[in-house]
Structure formats: C-alpha cells, structure tokens
Enzyme design. Structure first.
Site, PDB file in Angstrom:
ATOM      1  N   LYS A  93     -29.431 -22.246 -10.434  1.00  0.00           N
ATOM      2  CA  LYS A  93     -29.610 -22.221  -8.968  1.00  0.00           C
ATOM      3  C   LYS A  93     -29.772 -20.783  -8.474  1.00  0.00           C
ATOM      4  O   LYS A  93     -30.574 -20.494  -7.599  1.00  0.00           O
ATOM      5  CB  LYS A  93     -28.395 -22.864  -8.275  1.00  0.00           C
ATOM      6  N   LYS A 134     -35.609 -32.560 -17.532  1.00  0.00           N
ATOM      7  CA  LYS A 134     -35.077 -33.827 -17.036  1.00  0.00           C
ATOM      8  C   LYS A 134     -35.776 -34.248 -15.746  1.00  0.00           C
ATOM      9  O   LYS A 134     -36.368 -33.415 -15.052  1.00  0.00           O
ATOM     10  CB  LYS A 134     -33.569 -33.707 -16.816  1.00  0.00           C
ATOM     11  N   LYS A 186     -34.602 -34.295  -8.706  1.00  0.00           N
ATOM     12  CA  LYS A 186     -35.153 -34.257  -7.351  1.00  0.00           C
ATOM     13  C   LYS A 186     -35.866 -32.924  -7.104  1.00  0.00           C
ATOM     14  O   LYS A 186     -36.925 -32.878  -6.504  1.00  0.00           O
ATOM     15  CB  LYS A 186     -34.031 -34.424  -6.332  1.00  0.00           C
TER      16      LYS A 186
HETATM   17  P1  TYM Z   1     -26.469 -35.453  -8.940  1.00  0.00           P
HETATM   18  O1  TYM Z   1     -26.542 -35.886  -7.534  1.00  0.00           O
HETATM   19  O2  TYM Z   1     -27.284 -34.282  -9.362  1.00  0.00           O
HETATM   20  O3  TYM Z   1     -26.822 -36.634  -9.902  1.00  0.00           O
HETATM   21  C1  TYM Z   1     -26.153 -37.878  -9.790  1.00  0.00           C
HETATM   22  C2  TYM Z   1     -25.971 -38.520 -11.147  1.00  0.00           C
HETATM   23  O4  TYM Z   1     -27.229 -38.768 -11.768  1.00  0.00           O
HETATM   24  C3  TYM Z   1     -27.230 -38.198 -13.067  1.00  0.00           C
HETATM   25  N1  TYM Z   1     -28.604 -37.720 -13.366  1.00  0.00           N
HETATM   26  C4  TYM Z   1     -29.247 -37.976 -14.509  1.00  0.00           C
HETATM   27  N2  TYM Z   1     -28.881 -38.676 -15.605  1.00  0.00           N
HETATM   28  C5  TYM Z   1     -29.789 -38.798 -16.598  1.00  0.00           C
HETATM   29  N3  TYM Z   1     -31.041 -38.245 -16.557  1.00  0.00           N
HETATM   30  C6  TYM Z   1     -31.453 -37.530 -15.470  1.00  0.00           C
HETATM   31  N4  TYM Z   1     -32.683 -37.034 -15.435  1.00  0.00           N
HETATM   32  C7  TYM Z   1     -30.534 -37.362 -14.383  1.00  0.00           C
HETATM   33  N5  TYM Z   1     -30.595 -36.745 -13.185  1.00  0.00           N
HETATM   34  C8  TYM Z   1     -29.399 -36.964 -12.567  1.00  0.00           C
HETATM   35  C9  TYM Z   1     -26.246 -37.055 -13.015  1.00  0.00           C
HETATM   36  O5  TYM Z   1     -25.752 -36.734 -14.296  1.00  0.00           O
HETATM   37  C10 TYM Z   1     -25.175 -37.623 -12.134  1.00  0.00           C
HETATM   38  O6  TYM Z   1     -24.288 -38.443 -12.872  1.00  0.00           O
HETATM   39  N6  TYM Z   1     -22.258 -32.874  -9.317  1.00  0.00           N
HETATM   40  C11 TYM Z   1     -22.747 -34.234  -9.249  1.00  0.00           C
HETATM   41  C12 TYM Z   1     -22.144 -35.040  -8.125  1.00  0.00           C
HETATM   42  C13 TYM Z   1     -20.663 -35.038  -8.143  1.00  0.00           C
HETATM   43  C14 TYM Z   1     -19.812 -35.733  -9.040  1.00  0.00           C
HETATM   44  C15 TYM Z   1     -18.484 -35.419  -8.656  1.00  0.00           C
HETATM   45  C16 TYM Z   1     -20.038 -36.568 -10.131  1.00  0.00           C
HETATM   46  C17 TYM Z   1     -19.856 -34.368  -7.267  1.00  0.00           C
HETATM   47  N7  TYM Z   1     -18.554 -34.603  -7.587  1.00  0.00           N
HETATM   48  C18 TYM Z   1     -17.375 -35.940  -9.332  1.00  0.00           C
HETATM   49  C19 TYM Z   1     -18.934 -37.073 -10.799  1.00  0.00           C
HETATM   50  C20 TYM Z   1     -17.631 -36.771 -10.404  1.00  0.00           C
HETATM   51  C21 TYM Z   1     -24.251 -34.155  -9.051  1.00  0.00           C
HETATM   52  O7  TYM Z   1     -24.775 -33.175  -8.616  1.00  0.00           O
HETATM   53  O8  TYM Z   1     -24.934 -35.228  -9.338  1.00  0.00           O
END
Ligand code: TYM
Length: 334
Positions: free
Chosen positions: A113, A197, A200
């Site tokens: 980032k 991967k 978004k």
């Molecule tokens: P975020 O919003 O980036 O993504 C949400 C979930 O989707 C999964 N993910 C993927 N899995 C497989 N292949 C991909 N291409 C892919 N893109 C996204 C992510 O691994 C995630 O599980 N930090 C977290 C949100 C969060 C969170 C937490 C999660 C905040 N607090 C506590 C678990 C526990 C996040 O940015 O996810």
C-alpha cells in the site's frame, strides 16, 4: 463450542475471490451447530484509504445485502458492522503497545500500500493488523476463515494474544488459526489478467453482481496463447489461473477433460474452455445477483439485522473488554 469470526472490507462489490476465499466457508461454518459465528463488515479498515462517505454508505449496503443473498443467516450467525462495536476500538488501543514499529513496517500488505500510495502512508494503514487483532480477540475466536492473503495479518493476532498472555501470566486469549474446513488449504483466486490475485484494486475481478454478458466478455478477454507446445508441458501461470477458477466453479469431470486436452498437447480448445468457464461462473453468481438486488433496497430489514447483530456483538466484546481491563489493572476502585 468453537468461535468463528471473519470480516470483509466494504471497498467495492464482492468478487469471486471473496466468495471462494471467504464467504463460502462462512456459509459452511454457520451450519455447524458447534460453531458460534460472527461475520462483520470491516468499515473501519476501509477508512485507511479515505473513501467517499456516500460510497461508504453504498458499499456497506451492498456487502450486507451480498452476505444475506449468499445465505448468511442472522438467526445462525451474528452479523454486524465493525464501527458499531466501540469495544473493538478500545481493544485496538490497548493492543498497540504489544507490537513494535519495526514489525509493523515489515507487513507485506503495508509495504504494498505504501508503494501504491506513497503520499498517503497513514497511521491507520500502519495499525491495520492491530485493528484486525482487536476484531478477532474481542470474541476470542478459534477459527478465522480467510483467503491466503490474510495469513500474515493472522500471525500478528497470534503474537498479540500470546504476548498479552505472557505479559500478565494468564491464559486468556486463544491463538486463532486461519484454517477453514479441516485440511483444506487457504485459497487464492487469481485474476483473469495473467498474474496475481483477483482483487478490487487490481481491476481484474468478476463480481457477484456482474450480469451474464459482462461475465462472458470478461472471461473471453482472459489472457491465453496458441496452446501447449507439446504433450505434458507445464502450464504457464495465465493458463493455470483459468484452471484454478475452473476447479472451484466446475465439476471434476470438466476439469479432467480440459486437463486431458492440455496434457495431450492439443490446440484450439481455449474457446470452448472459456465458454464453459463463463457458463459455470454464471450458474454460481446469477441466483446471488438476483437476491442482492431484492434485499439491497429493503432498508428496514437491513437496519433490523445490523441492530440485532450489534447488540449481540457488543455484549460479547464488552465482556472481553471488562476482563482485559481487569487483567491490565485498569479496574480502579472496584
Ligand atoms: P478483504 O476485504 O480484502 O477480503 C475479504 C476476504 O476475501 C478474501 N480474498 C480472497 N481469497 C482468495 N482469493 C482472492 N483473490 C481473494 N481476494 C480476497 C480475503 O482473504 C478475505 O478473507 N483484512 C481483511 C478484513 C478483516 C478481517 C478482520 C478478516 C478485518 N478484520 C478480522 C478476518 C478477521 C480484508 O481486508 O479482507
């Protein structure tokens, strides 16, 4: 009873990566009677990239509707919005002293980032893993269903839990595991642009709300080549990626069929592969898309779900916070 917890940032519509990396496991886990599930919308995490307030409203509404459209059930799981649980914010503050600046600087997502937005390397981004630890430890979660990209963040939560326990000589926090369903590896859904991967901010997504024509067009545009250069050659990454998505949306027979064509060194079947892939993705996403559109405009329902979820979540997180304050000696004149 095992506690399961996970969240998704409201930074846009959900895509196939979110679905197969996270949501599909939320659904499986909520059906297990031995699980106490918490699923939330990580709106505070989204603040680190300065979203427009109107967009926040829209995105939170969309993600909540997507959760419900996919089958998350407020009767079986506690569904809430992170910023409505103030206890999490206090825990985040209390956890800050358990991690060093040096450690946080090495977090891969932070470094990425910082490279992407060098003029906006803010403290929120830096503390991102600490807030995640507060999310998870507020409920003392055992399992955190996430995709592979969140593995390093989870390690931070484990460190904070064990350092807290060691510092105060207690066995209060559990060290949560990122494992999903037994023995299943963490998933990474690739993009359609050849590498990396699906994400978004990578602009290579198939969204759950994409209509069939859009999905067909996106899949058609995926990077390919002239075909294998001989029998049993290794697949280049961009072809492997198509197979990775095929494996999650299609049947094993379909995958075996195209694997066979590749291994036989045959050419001119990518068109069919893409057609099949698009068709199978549409089969998964269409019913979800239709339900999202229905639920999204039902304001009263969305309010009810989040109010009930917040009340339950606050009760649980409030108990943790009281315990933590007591362990840390912040319970004056008790
Ligand atoms: P975020 O919003 O980036 O993504 C949400 C979930 O989707 C999964 N993910 C993927 N899995 C497989 N292949 C991909 N291409 C892919 N893109 C996204 C992510 O691994 C995630 O599980 N930090 C977290 C949100 C969060 C969170 C937490 C999660 C905040 N607090 C506590 C678990 C526990 C996040 O940015 O996810």
């Amino acid at each position: 009873m095992k506690t399961v917890l996970s969240g998704i940032r409201p930074t846009g519509n959900l895509h196939l990566g979110n679905y197969y990396g996270a949501l599909i496991n939320f659904l499986k886990m909520q059906e297990d009677k031995d699980n106490r599930c918490f699923f939330f919308i990580a709106d505070l995490h989204a603040m680190t990239t300065h979203p427009d307030p109107k967009m926040m409203q829209e995105n939170v509404r969309n993600i909540l509707a997507t959760y419900l459209a996919c089958g998350l059930d407020p009767e079986k799981a506690t569904i809430y919005i992170q910023s409505q649980i103030v206890e999490i914010v206090e825990l985040e503050l209390l956890f800050g002293p358990f991690v060093s600046i040096a450690e946080l600087s090495k977090v891969v997502t932070f470094k990425e980032k910082a490279k992407q937005q060098p003029k906006n390397v803010n403290v929120g981004l830096f503390r991102y893993p600490v807030l995640m630890a507060a999310d998870i430890l507020a409920f003392n979660a055992d399992y955190v269903p996430v995709g592979k990209d969140q593995e390093q963040h989870l390690e931070f939560t484990q460190h904070i839990a064990s350092r807290f326990n060691n510092r105060f000589g207690v066995n209060y926090f559990k060290e949560p595991t990122p494992f999903i369903v037994k023995d299943q590896a963490l998933v990474k859904i690739p993009g359609l642009d050849g590498s990396g991967k699906m994400g978004k901010s990578e602009g290579n997504c198939i969204y759950l709300v994409d209509d069939p024509q859009t999905i067909e067009k996106k899949v058609k545009g995926a990077l390919t080549d002239n075909g294998p250069e001989g029998a049993n050659t290794p697949k280049p990454e961009y072809i492997e990626n198509l197979f990775t998505i095929l494996k999650v949306v299609s049947t094993p027979e379909v995958v075996a069929h195209y694997d066979h064509l590749w291994n036989a060194g045959e050419q001119k079947w990518y068109g069919n592969l893409k057609k099949q892939l698009a068709e199978d993705i549409i089969k998964v996403t269409s019913p979800i898309r239709e339900r999202i559109n229905d639920i999204k405009n039902d304001n009263a329902y969305l309010r009810r779900v989040t109010q009930a979820g917040a009340a339950k979540a606050r009760e649980s997180a409030g108990k943790t916070l009281r315990d933590v304050r007591e362990i840390m000696g912040l319970n004056y004149f008790a």
